[in-house]
Design a protein around this motif. Structure first.
Motif, PDB file in Angstrom:
ATOM      1  N   GLY A   1       0.783  -1.226   0.000  1.00  0.00           N
ATOM      2  CA  GLY A   1       0.000   0.000   0.000  1.00  0.00           C
ATOM      3  C   GLY A   1       0.813   1.272   0.000  1.00  0.00           C
ATOM      4  N   GLN A   2       2.150   1.148  -0.189  1.00  0.00           N
ATOM      5  CA  GLN A   2       3.021   2.326  -0.144  1.00  0.00           C
ATOM      6  C   GLN A   2       3.566   2.719  -1.518  1.00  0.00           C
ATOM      7  N   TYR A   3       3.431   1.840  -2.494  1.00  0.00           N
ATOM      8  CA  TYR A   3       3.995   2.103  -3.826  1.00  0.00           C
ATOM      9  C   TYR A   3       3.202   1.319  -4.858  1.00  0.00           C
ATOM     10  N   GLY A   4       2.905   1.965  -6.012  1.00  0.00           N
ATOM     11  CA  GLY A   4       2.207   1.304  -7.097  1.00  0.00           C
ATOM     12  C   GLY A   4       3.102   1.131  -8.311  1.00  0.00           C
ATOM     13  N   PHE A   5       3.008  -0.018  -8.962  1.00  0.00           N
ATOM     14  CA  PHE A   5       3.789  -0.344 -10.154  1.00  0.00           C
ATOM     15  C   PHE A   5       3.690   0.794 -11.159  1.00  0.00           C
ATOM     16  N   ALA A   6       4.836   1.263 -11.683  1.00  0.00           N
ATOM     17  CA  ALA A   6       4.878   2.462 -12.525  1.00  0.00           C
ATOM     18  C   ALA A   6       5.333   2.141 -13.944  1.00  0.00           C
ATOM     19  N   THR A   7       4.771   2.852 -14.915  1.00  0.00           N
ATOM     20  CA  THR A   7       5.174   2.724 -16.327  1.00  0.00           C
ATOM     21  C   THR A   7       5.320   4.132 -16.921  1.00  0.00           C
ATOM     22  N   PRO A   8       6.357   4.875 -16.551  1.00  0.00           N
ATOM     23  CA  PRO A   8       6.470   6.284 -16.929  1.00  0.00           C
ATOM     24  C   PRO A   8       6.723   6.549 -18.410  1.00  0.00           C
ATOM     25  N   LEU A   9       7.166   5.558 -19.183  1.00  0.00           N
ATOM     26  CA  LEU A   9       7.428   5.774 -20.610  1.00  0.00           C
ATOM     27  C   LEU A   9       6.303   5.252 -21.498  1.00  0.00           C
ATOM     28  N   ALA A  10       5.226   4.784 -20.913  1.00  0.00           N
ATOM     29  CA  ALA A  10       4.157   4.136 -21.661  1.00  0.00           C
ATOM     30  C   ALA A  10       3.269   5.137 -22.384  1.00  0.00           C
ATOM     31  N   THR A  11       2.511   4.631 -23.354  1.00  0.00           N
ATOM     32  CA  THR A  11       1.394   5.373 -23.921  1.00  0.00           C
ATOM     33  C   THR A  11       0.213   5.141 -22.995  1.00  0.00           C
ATOM     34  N   LEU A  12       0.146   5.919 -21.930  1.00  0.00           N
ATOM     35  CA  LEU A  12      -0.763   5.627 -20.825  1.00  0.00           C
ATOM     36  C   LEU A  12      -2.231   5.772 -21.206  1.00  0.00           C
ATOM     37  N   HIS A  13      -2.539   6.680 -22.122  1.00  0.00           N
ATOM     38  CA  HIS A  13      -3.933   6.899 -22.507  1.00  0.00           C
ATOM     39  C   HIS A  13      -4.574   5.629 -23.079  1.00  0.00           C
ATOM     40  N   LYS A  14      -3.775   4.752 -23.593  1.00  0.00           N
ATOM     41  CA  LYS A  14      -4.271   3.529 -24.218  1.00  0.00           C
ATOM     42  C   LYS A  14      -4.796   2.525 -23.192  1.00  0.00           C
ATOM     43  N   PHE A  15      -4.430   2.688 -21.925  1.00  0.00           N
ATOM     44  CA  PHE A  15      -4.722   1.686 -20.908  1.00  0.00           C
ATOM     45  C   PHE A  15      -5.503   2.296 -19.740  1.00  0.00           C
ATOM     46  N   ASN A  16      -6.303   1.465 -19.083  1.00  0.00           N
ATOM     47  CA  ASN A  16      -7.002   1.845 -17.840  1.00  0.00           C
ATOM     48  C   ASN A  16      -7.953   3.022 -18.021  1.00  0.00           C
ATOM     49  N   GLY A  17      -8.598   3.104 -19.162  1.00  0.00           N
ATOM     50  CA  GLY A  17      -9.643   4.099 -19.372  1.00  0.00           C
ATOM     51  C   GLY A  17      -9.148   5.385 -20.002  1.00  0.00           C
ATOM     52  N   TRP A  18      -9.940   5.907 -20.928  1.00  0.00           N
ATOM     53  CA  TRP A  18      -9.545   7.094 -21.684  1.00  0.00           C
ATOM     54  C   TRP A  18      -9.693   8.395 -20.898  1.00  0.00           C
ATOM     55  N   SER A  19     -10.340   8.361 -19.744  1.00  0.00           N
ATOM     56  CA  SER A  19     -10.445   9.584 -18.947  1.00  0.00           C
ATOM     57  C   SER A  19      -9.138   9.920 -18.245  1.00  0.00           C
ATOM     58  N   ASP A  20      -8.159   9.018 -18.324  1.00  0.00           N
ATOM     59  CA  ASP A  20      -6.797   9.259 -17.808  1.00  0.00           C
ATOM     60  C   ASP A  20      -6.766   9.480 -16.301  1.00  0.00           C
ATOM     61  N   GLN A  21      -7.580   8.728 -15.573  1.00  0.00           N
ATOM     62  CA  GLN A  21      -7.586   8.845 -14.115  1.00  0.00           C
ATOM     63  C   GLN A  21      -6.367   8.188 -13.478  1.00  0.00           C
ATOM     64  N   PHE A  22      -5.761   7.231 -14.178  1.00  0.00           N
ATOM     65  CA  PHE A  22      -4.698   6.441 -13.558  1.00  0.00           C
ATOM     66  C   PHE A  22      -3.402   6.540 -14.362  1.00  0.00           C
ATOM     67  N   LEU A  23      -3.058   7.771 -14.783  1.00  0.00           N
ATOM     68  CA  LEU A  23      -1.765   7.982 -15.430  1.00  0.00           C
ATOM     69  C   LEU A  23      -0.625   7.665 -14.466  1.00  0.00           C
ATOM     70  N   SER A  24      -0.859   7.879 -13.187  1.00  0.00           N
ATOM     71  CA  SER A  24       0.054   7.433 -12.131  1.00  0.00           C
ATOM     72  C   SER A  24      -0.678   6.383 -11.313  1.00  0.00           C
ATOM     73  N   THR A  25      -0.042   5.251 -11.092  1.00  0.00           N
ATOM     74  CA  THR A  25      -0.686   4.187 -10.335  1.00  0.00           C
ATOM     75  C   THR A  25      -0.813   4.585  -8.870  1.00  0.00           C
ATOM     76  N   PRO A  26      -1.995   4.444  -8.273  1.00  0.00           N
ATOM     77  CA  PRO A  26      -2.137   4.739  -6.844  1.00  0.00           C
ATOM     78  C   PRO A  26      -1.203   3.867  -6.007  1.00  0.00           C
ATOM     79  N   THR A  27      -0.843   4.334  -4.832  1.00  0.00           N
ATOM     80  CA  THR A  27       0.044   3.554  -3.962  1.00  0.00           C
ATOM     81  C   THR A  27      -0.581   2.218  -3.577  1.00  0.00           C
ATOM     82  N   VAL A  28      -1.910   2.122  -3.616  1.00  0.00           N
ATOM     83  CA  VAL A  28      -2.591   0.858  -3.301  1.00  0.00           C
ATOM     84  C   VAL A  28      -2.614  -0.074  -4.506  1.00  0.00           C
ATOM     85  N   GLY A  29      -2.018   0.355  -5.627  1.00  0.00           N
ATOM     86  CA  GLY A  29      -2.038  -0.459  -6.832  1.00  0.00           C
ATOM     87  C   GLY A  29      -3.354  -0.319  -7.572  1.00  0.00           C
ATOM     88  N   LEU A  30      -3.464  -1.023  -8.686  1.00  0.00           N
ATOM     89  CA  LEU A  30      -4.664  -0.920  -9.519  1.00  0.00           C
ATOM     90  C   LEU A  30      -4.948  -2.249 -10.196  1.00  0.00           C
TER      91      LEU A  30
END
Length: 406
Positions: free
Chosen positions: A294-323
């Motif tokens: 619950g302290q760190y969420g898996f990160a993908t900083p070089l990704a095309t983030l808009h393509k994943f986890n919904g187009w509203s871009d709520q999870f461009l950064s993974t929450p510390t609780v993960g997703l």
């Protein structure tokens, strides 16, 4: 985890030596006229309207922007050629009521399309039958862009200052390596990041699918002790029965993050299956970006983030609780265009007493190629917040666009 300056210098010198020796080994041509006669240019434009309505104190955002991209490709001379690409993004008709991500109009919701004019790509390349090397500013997109991509949805796409090489000794085997010295992100030049990133990817085609292994060893060159190392593998394939095909993909990765003061570890897991019928395509999937207690969420900083986890871009950064993202999609062709409808259900990987349900989202898309030069489309994202962390609220986004390419 941190890559030392000596290691970086050694790798850079070795790559430069390989680059130069490869060039010098190529036989000289009789004439360089082909460089000029085969040079060609392309222009690509996208006019797009975007609106954002969020259930918070921020003002609703509206933007009408025009992205213009000029691409110049020289002819080849004994395997050598060069690519230059200029990109410009402008607000149109004064419709610029939005926060562009660089701090302007911060009382509005974010639409990450700042006005900019910049050199998008500029690289020299050498290509022969089984080897390709690029040196300079370039696009790097690996696999499905889950870890490394160009973020082409935004008006200012992501590129990298890098040396990259692809070696294909066998028809079934492709080896890719890139050393990145700068990440040119989607916020014009203000948020570009100096880096010392190593990207390694190996893909092997089997009779039932492609097996891929990768290591993405990232380090921001900002004077601090940091590192983000991801090691993983995926398998993706397709089976065909008459006119019906079944697609499948499995992926796992492990990540170690170190910021000098503390270190974390998290896992990534994805599984997806789809069926292509005569009328519609159906897909079911599960993706987990894990959490370290619950302290760190898996990160993908070089990704095309808009393509994943919904187009509203709520999870461009993974929450510390993960997703955890359970999703289903259906799509097909109608009126000469392509339509898609996608549903996401989000939850925490490491739920706490206050955060478990991270909401759900509906995405819809219709796009159509009008002729050889023009295309148009519209899409919608509607996010409903659950026990989401601070900043996650009900959000509606709408896009309308017209594209032209010559």
């Amino acid at each position: 985890m941190q890559h030392t300056k000596l290691q970086q210098k050694t790798i850079t010198i070795s790559l430069a030596s390989l680059f130069c020796s490869t060039f010098s080994a190529a036989p000289m041509a009789e004439s360089v006229n082909d460089i000029f006669t085969d040079t060609h240019a392309k222009i690509d434009m996208r006019l797009r309207y975007e609106s954002v309505d969020q259930d918070n104190a921020l003002k609703d955002a509206d933007a009408l922007t025009l992205r213009t991209r000029f691409n110049f490709i020289t002819g080849s001379y004994n395997g050598f050629s060069a690519v230059f690409e200029l990109e410009d993004s402008r607000s149109v008709l004064g419709l610029d009521n939005y926060n562009n991500g660089n701090g302007s109009k911060s009382d509005y919701s974010v639409i990450a399309d700042p006005e900019t004019t910049e050199l998008d790509q500029a690289f020299l390349q050498y290509i022969n039958a089984d080897f390709r090397v690029k040196l300079g500013r370039q696009v790097i997109a690996l696999d499905g862009q889950r870890f490394v991509g160009h973020v082409g949805w935004r008006q200012d796409k992501q590129t990298f200052d890098a040396v990259s090489a692809i070696y294909q000794p066998l028809k079934e085997l492709k080896l890719t390596y890139a050393y990145v010295t700068q990440r040119n992100r989607i916020f014009a030049e203000q948020k570009d990041i100096d880096a010392s990133d190593h990207l390694l990817n190996a893909a092997y085609i089997t009779p039932i699918g492609t097996l891929t292994g990768y290591a993405y060893l990232l380090e921001a060159d900002n004077g601090s002790d940091n590192g983000l190392d991801t090691w993983g593998a995926s398998f993706a394939g397709q089976s065909q029965w008459n006119e019906t095909s079944v697609n499948y993909r499995f992926e796992y990765a492990s990540q170690d993050a170190d910021n000098g003061a503390s270190s974390f570890s998290a896992d990534y897991l994805a599984a997806e299956a789809g069926i292509n019928l005569a009328v519609v395509d159906i897909k079911l999937g599960y993706e987990s970006l894990g959490s370290d207690k619950g302290q760190y969420g898996f990160a993908t900083p070089l990704a095309t983030l808009h393509k994943f986890n919904g187009w509203s871009d709520q999870f461009l950064s993974t929450p510390t609780v993960g997703l955890n993202d359970v999703y289903a999609s259906i799509g097909g062709k109608v009126m000469g265009g392509q339509w898609n409808l996608i549903y996401h259900d989000f939850s925490a990987d490491k739920a706490s007493s206050t955060v478990d349900d991270l909401g759900n989202e509906i995405n819809a898309l219709f796009s159509k190629k009008l002729d050889d030069h023009f295309s148009a489309g519209t899409k919608l994202a509607r996010y409903s917040a659950g026990d989401a962390p601070a900043g996650k609220v009900d959000t509606d986004k709408i896009w309308l666009w017209l594209g032209a390419s010559f």
